[in-house]
Design a protein around this motif. Structure first.
Motif, PDB file in Angstrom:
ATOM      1  N   LYS A 244       0.835  -1.205   0.000  1.00  0.00           N
ATOM      2  CA  LYS A 244       0.000   0.000   0.000  1.00  0.00           C
ATOM      3  C   LYS A 244       0.869   1.254   0.000  1.00  0.00           C
ATOM      4  O   LYS A 244       0.652   2.194  -0.778  1.00  0.00           O
ATOM      5  CB  LYS A 244      -0.922  -0.007   1.218  1.00  0.00           C
ATOM      6  CG  LYS A 244      -1.927   1.132   1.166  1.00  0.00           C
ATOM      7  CD  LYS A 244      -2.645   1.354   2.475  1.00  0.00           C
ATOM      8  CE  LYS A 244      -3.495   2.600   2.384  1.00  0.00           C
ATOM      9  NZ  LYS A 244      -3.782   3.231   3.637  1.00  0.00           N
TER      10      LYS A 244
ATOM     11  N   GLN B 223      -8.222   8.589 -11.391  1.00  0.00           N
ATOM     12  CA  GLN B 223      -9.588   8.105 -11.177  1.00  0.00           C
ATOM     13  C   GLN B 223      -9.940   7.014 -12.195  1.00  0.00           C
ATOM     14  O   GLN B 223     -10.490   5.976 -11.859  1.00  0.00           O
ATOM     15  CB  GLN B 223     -10.550   9.277 -11.306  1.00  0.00           C
ATOM     16  CG  GLN B 223     -11.834   9.064 -10.544  1.00  0.00           C
ATOM     17  CD  GLN B 223     -12.688  10.321 -10.540  1.00  0.00           C
ATOM     18  OE1 GLN B 223     -12.819  10.985 -11.553  1.00  0.00           O
ATOM     19  NE2 GLN B 223     -13.253  10.641  -9.407  1.00  0.00           N
TER      20      GLN B 223
ATOM     21  N   VAL C 177      -8.087   3.842 -11.278  1.00  0.00           N
ATOM     22  CA  VAL C 177      -8.699   3.122 -10.153  1.00  0.00           C
ATOM     23  C   VAL C 177      -9.975   2.414 -10.598  1.00  0.00           C
ATOM     24  O   VAL C 177     -10.217   1.257 -10.235  1.00  0.00           O
ATOM     25  CB  VAL C 177      -8.973   4.090  -8.968  1.00  0.00           C
ATOM     26  CG1 VAL C 177      -9.862   3.423  -7.919  1.00  0.00           C
ATOM     27  CG2 VAL C 177      -7.670   4.523  -8.324  1.00  0.00           C
ATOM     28  N   PHE C 178     -10.747   3.075 -11.435  1.00  0.00           N
ATOM     29  CA  PHE C 178     -11.969   2.430 -11.944  1.00  0.00           C
ATOM     30  C   PHE C 178     -11.636   1.143 -12.679  1.00  0.00           C
ATOM     31  O   PHE C 178     -12.267   0.105 -12.477  1.00  0.00           O
ATOM     32  CB  PHE C 178     -12.712   3.382 -12.895  1.00  0.00           C
ATOM     33  CG  PHE C 178     -13.819   4.123 -12.203  1.00  0.00           C
ATOM     34  CD1 PHE C 178     -14.873   3.429 -11.604  1.00  0.00           C
ATOM     35  CD2 PHE C 178     -13.821   5.510 -12.151  1.00  0.00           C
ATOM     36  CE1 PHE C 178     -15.886   4.115 -10.964  1.00  0.00           C
ATOM     37  CE2 PHE C 178     -14.835   6.190 -11.501  1.00  0.00           C
ATOM     38  CZ  PHE C 178     -15.872   5.497 -10.898  1.00  0.00           C
TER      39      PHE C 178
ATOM     40  N   LEU D 288     -10.588  -1.441 -10.211  1.00  0.00           N
ATOM     41  CA  LEU D 288     -11.739  -1.943  -9.440  1.00  0.00           C
ATOM     42  C   LEU D 288     -12.558  -2.929 -10.266  1.00  0.00           C
ATOM     43  O   LEU D 288     -13.019  -3.953  -9.764  1.00  0.00           O
ATOM     44  CB  LEU D 288     -12.633  -0.774  -9.000  1.00  0.00           C
ATOM     45  CG  LEU D 288     -12.147   0.036  -7.801  1.00  0.00           C
ATOM     46  CD1 LEU D 288     -13.036   1.258  -7.584  1.00  0.00           C
ATOM     47  CD2 LEU D 288     -12.127  -0.802  -6.535  1.00  0.00           C
TER      48      LEU D 288
ATOM     49  N   TYR E 179      -6.701  -4.558  -3.532  1.00  0.00           N
ATOM     50  CA  TYR E 179      -7.294  -3.395  -2.862  1.00  0.00           C
ATOM     51  C   TYR E 179      -6.236  -2.576  -2.123  1.00  0.00           C
ATOM     52  O   TYR E 179      -6.373  -1.360  -1.992  1.00  0.00           O
ATOM     53  CB  TYR E 179      -8.420  -3.824  -1.905  1.00  0.00           C
ATOM     54  CG  TYR E 179      -9.700  -4.147  -2.627  1.00  0.00           C
ATOM     55  CD1 TYR E 179     -10.298  -3.220  -3.479  1.00  0.00           C
ATOM     56  CD2 TYR E 179     -10.306  -5.385  -2.474  1.00  0.00           C
ATOM     57  CE1 TYR E 179     -11.470  -3.526  -4.153  1.00  0.00           C
ATOM     58  CE2 TYR E 179     -11.484  -5.696  -3.143  1.00  0.00           C
ATOM     59  CZ  TYR E 179     -12.060  -4.756  -3.986  1.00  0.00           C
ATOM     60  OH  TYR E 179     -13.214  -5.049  -4.660  1.00  0.00           O
ATOM     61  N   SER E 180      -5.194  -3.234  -1.648  1.00  0.00           N
ATOM     62  CA  SER E 180      -4.126  -2.470  -0.993  1.00  0.00           C
ATOM     63  C   SER E 180      -3.500  -1.495  -1.980  1.00  0.00           C
ATOM     64  O   SER E 180      -3.233  -0.335  -1.648  1.00  0.00           O
ATOM     65  CB  SER E 180      -3.046  -3.412  -0.443  1.00  0.00           C
ATOM     66  OG  SER E 180      -3.615  -4.263   0.512  1.00  0.00           O
TER      67      SER E 180
ATOM     68  N   LEU F 215      -6.078   1.279  -2.635  1.00  0.00           N
ATOM     69  CA  LEU F 215      -6.144   2.221  -1.506  1.00  0.00           C
ATOM     70  C   LEU F 215      -4.901   3.098  -1.459  1.00  0.00           C
ATOM     71  O   LEU F 215      -4.966   4.282  -1.128  1.00  0.00           O
ATOM     72  CB  LEU F 215      -6.311   1.453  -0.188  1.00  0.00           C
ATOM     73  CG  LEU F 215      -7.708   0.869   0.059  1.00  0.00           C
ATOM     74  CD1 LEU F 215      -7.678  -0.132   1.213  1.00  0.00           C
ATOM     75  CD2 LEU F 215      -8.720   1.966   0.362  1.00  0.00           C
TER      76      LEU F 215
ATOM     77  N   MET G 211      -5.292   5.724  -4.113  1.00  0.00           N
ATOM     78  CA  MET G 211      -6.316   6.706  -3.717  1.00  0.00           C
ATOM     79  C   MET G 211      -5.835   7.629  -2.612  1.00  0.00           C
ATOM     80  O   MET G 211      -6.267   8.774  -2.509  1.00  0.00           O
ATOM     81  CB  MET G 211      -7.587   5.979  -3.254  1.00  0.00           C
ATOM     82  CG  MET G 211      -8.377   5.411  -4.416  1.00  0.00           C
ATOM     83  SD  MET G 211      -9.775   4.451  -3.855  1.00  0.00           S
ATOM     84  CE  MET G 211     -10.857   5.718  -3.279  1.00  0.00           C
ATOM     85  N   SER G 212      -4.955   7.116  -1.757  1.00  0.00           N
ATOM     86  CA  SER G 212      -4.492   7.982  -0.667  1.00  0.00           C
ATOM     87  C   SER G 212      -3.319   8.850  -1.104  1.00  0.00           C
ATOM     88  O   SER G 212      -2.838   9.688  -0.341  1.00  0.00           O
ATOM     89  CB  SER G 212      -4.102   7.142   0.553  1.00  0.00           C
ATOM     90  OG  SER G 212      -3.073   6.256   0.193  1.00  0.00           O
TER      91      SER G 212
ATOM     92  N   GLU H  72      -3.630  12.763  -1.206  1.00  0.00           N
ATOM     93  CA  GLU H  72      -3.908  13.429   0.065  1.00  0.00           C
ATOM     94  C   GLU H  72      -2.630  13.963   0.694  1.00  0.00           C
ATOM     95  O   GLU H  72      -1.556  13.518   0.381  1.00  0.00           O
ATOM     96  CB  GLU H  72      -4.549  12.428   1.049  1.00  0.00           C
ATOM     97  CG  GLU H  72      -5.859  11.899   0.553  1.00  0.00           C
ATOM     98  CD  GLU H  72      -6.133  10.493   1.042  1.00  0.00           C
ATOM     99  OE1 GLU H  72      -5.411  10.017   1.934  1.00  0.00           O
ATOM    100  OE2 GLU H  72      -7.052   9.869   0.492  1.00  0.00           O
TER     101      GLU H  72
END
Lengths: 100, 562
Positions: free
Chosen positions: A12, A29, A32-33, A36, A88-89, A92, A95-96, A99
């Motif tokens: 991650k 984005q 990630v889509f 996913l 998913y790691s 995530l 996605m992070s 930030e």
């Protein structure tokens, strides 16, 4: 044997460093889509294909990229449950990235 | 008995009898207290009197106790039919009979019996029996034809039974197999024989006339086989009352007192008899006393007496002994007797982990709530918006927890119910329930019996539950904060459905897609980290943490009743 928690943390955090700021917000984005969708279908090949393509395009000279690639190499191919966790790691992590 | 200490033996069956003996003596006698409590007074009595004297006091107390309870039962059985004038008069008469019973069975000074011989006691009991019969018959006989209308044809009315059938007015369903209670023996004009037969049991320990006289079998203890059903003597010897003398010197009186300490409570649709047992006589005695008082207080208005029972126990234990007693508390419960066998016997202990969790004030208060799970009476067809809490049937969270049932599924049912009503679910209670469930599941994964959770004092358990709760309570406003930007209405049901199907992949996938559209990065980051730590990296209890997010999304926050 299931993937160790520490490995997931590592994946991650590497994903965040390597891909968290790759391209624009929209680009990430979209990425990630796509990822996913691959996880949802439990399609490991497709997932890796998308991920490696992005790694190659954006940060192949970064030593962290090599580190992430080898971490992934160690866990793939994996069982459905492990794939879910690893995948998913990474997501995530990405996605992070935008930030802070 | 002389010099014997009044304390529990560790054998709960005998101990229930010891407590029964205490209750019996207390109910029948005025004990010479000298400012001491009941247990100390009885202890002094046991130490100073001979066995014969103790047995005589027990003899009188036991028959008198059951005479009282039998006559109350007969009075309650009188049920006139309809709402006629006569029926109302009978109902009034029944009411009027209560103070008469109280008068008849006023406590007796123990000294009167201490100085009496068994013959004196027999005579006294026979006299009291006839007085009671006369009184009851005089009071209700004139209504017999009216009462008969509500009694099935072949059966005798309570009045007829007392007048013509019973010798000693005593019926103890629990010991119907004992010879002195046998309906063919306890008949009119046989009173003295019945009492003599009872004397044989208590003074001579002769339980039966056939087979082994002092056998410890189903006749006197419902947990044993009947002697006739126990032919495998080569494998094990039949126990006798003499074997029990290793534990207590007068086992017969304790075995006979076994049903006395149980308190009958209405629980949901049925009645059950409960005893909360700890290995300490004082604690058990106090707990049961408190329970009895509470039961009397709320007799006609309690929706859930079981809640009250556990509350009174916890109050008592928390005030006094705390953890040790709670860890060693057992709930012994039976519903009744069917063909002289106990029905639905339950023997529930509180695990160490549960005990430590429940002793935390914040957690206990949060769990001390009835979580609504369905509408009580759907036939009323009340509009949703007019429904109030009193229209809902709830499940008491503390009970679910103590009975070791799944808190997760309780919260699922609650959430499902409240979602269908469009109401925000209880937040604090639900989250604490989920946090505890997560902790219990984490412990379940331990494979060795004497693992970490067994050996370590479970202080840590409370800390961990609080830590889980803190995490959940932080994540819920975060997800609520972004609910608008992720179109929460379309999200709640798919997420809830994924949790119920235990499908982590679907849950995370749906949630991450929604999170991608979020503008508030702080909240998204918090949830991101929560998903990673508590859902993805948690195989044992991810559902609990996922459900907390769903609750947050629905805007849970109304906590009533704690």
């Amino acid at each position: 044997m299931s993937v160790h928690d520490k490995v997931l943390w590592r994946i991650k955090s590497l994903s965040r460093e390597v891909l968290g700021k790759a391209g624009s917000d929209n680009y990430r984005q979209k990425l990630v889509f796509d990822l996913l969708n691959a996880v949802k279908a439990n399609d490991q090949d497709r997932y890796l294909w998308i991920l490696l393509r992005v790694l190659n395009a954006h940060s192949k000279d970064n030593p962290k990229t090599r580190e992430l690639a080898s971490a992934l190499m160690a866990v793939f191919p994996s069982s459905e449950a492990d794939f879910e966790k690893v995948a998913y790691s990474v997501i995530l992590g990405i996605m992070s990235g935008g930030e802070s | 008995m002389e010099g014997e200490e009044l304390r529990f033996t560790g054998n709960w069956f005998i101990d229930a009898g010891i407590l029964g003996f205490v209750n019996l003596m207390e109910e029948v006698y005025i004990l010479n207290r000298e400012q001491r409590d009941t247990l100390a007074t009885l202890q002094a009595l046991l130490s100073s009197q001979t066995q014969e004297t103790i047995l005589t006091t027990f003899y009188y107390a036991y028959i008198r106790y059951y005479m009282k309870h039998t006559i109350i039962k007969f009075r309650d059985k009188i049920q006139p039919k309809g709402r006629t004038k006569l029926a109302k008069e009978i109902a009034r008469k029944k009411e009027e009979f209560s103070p008469i019973i109280r008068q008849c069975f006023q406590k007796v000074t123990i000294d009167q019996i201490l100085s009496a011989s068994r013959e004196d006691v027999r005579k006294r009991l026979l006299r009291e029996n006839e007085e009671l019969r006369k009184l009851f018959v005089e009071y209700f006989e004139r209504y017999n034809s009216e009462i008969k209308k509500n009694t099935s044809q072949n059966k005798k009315t309570p009045v007829q039974t007392v007048k013509d059938r019973l010798g000693i007015i005593i019926e103890i369903p629990f010991f119907q197999n004992l010879s002195f209670l046998n309906p063919s023996k306890n008949t009119r004009n046989n009173q003295a024989k019945v009492l003599k037969s009872f004397e044989m049991i208590i003074y001579e320990r002769k339980i039966k006339t056939k087979g082994t006289p002092n056998v410890l079998d189903k006749t006197i203890s419902k947990f044993m086989f009947a002697e006739e059903e126990f032919p495998n003597e080569s494998y094990g010897k039949l126990s006798t009352l003499d074997d029990l003398k290793k534990l207590v010197s007068l086992p017969q009186i304790y075995l006979l007192s076994f049903p006395i300490p149980f308190i009958a409570i209405n629980y949901r649709s049925y009645q059950t008899n409960v005893l909360f047992y700890t290995p300490d006589i004082l604690v058990t005695y106090k707990v049961m006393k408190r329970l009895e008082t509470k039961r009397a207080e709320i007799k006609n208005r309690s929706p859930n007496i079981f809640k009250i029972t556990w509350n009174s126990i916890l109050d008592e234990l928390i005030e006094n002994k705390g953890k040790f007693s709670l860890e060693n508390l057992y709930l012994i419960e039976y519903r009744g007797l069917d063909r002289q066998s106990l029905v639905d016997v339950e023997y529930i202990g509180i695990p160490k982990l549960h005990a430590s969790i429940i002793l935390n004030d914040a957690i206990r208060e949060s769990l001390n709530v009835n979580l609504p799970i369905k509408i009580k009476d759907k036939s009323k067809n009340k509009p949703r918006e007019n429904l109030t809490l009193s229209d809902f049937e709830g499940e008491w969270v503390l009970e679910t927890f103590l009975k070791n049932r799944s808190l997760f599924s309780l919260v699922v049912r609650h959430l499902n119910f409240y979602l269908s009503l469009g109401r925000p679910p209880y937040l604090k209670t639900s989250l604490y329930a989920l946090a505890i469930d997560a902790k219990l599941k984490a412990n379940d994964t331990e494979t060795s019996v004497f693992g970490k959770s067994f050996l370590e004092r479970p202080k840590q358990a409370v800390m961990e539950v609080n830590e889980y709760y803190e995490d959940m309570i932080k994540a819920t406003p975060a997800i609520k904060g972004i609910s608008e930007s992720i179109n929460e209405k379309n999200l709640v049901h798919p997420l809830f459905s994924a949790v119920r199907r235990h499908n982590r992949n679907a849950f995370v996938n749906i949630l991450l897609r929604a999170l991608l559209q979020v503008g508030n990065k702080n909240n998204a980051s918090l949830i991101n980290s929560y998903i990673f730590r508590r859902i993805l990296n948690n195989d044992s209890s991810w559902e609990d943490f996922a459900l907390a997010l769903v609750i947050g999304l629905t805007g849970g926050g109304v906590d009533v009743g704690s």
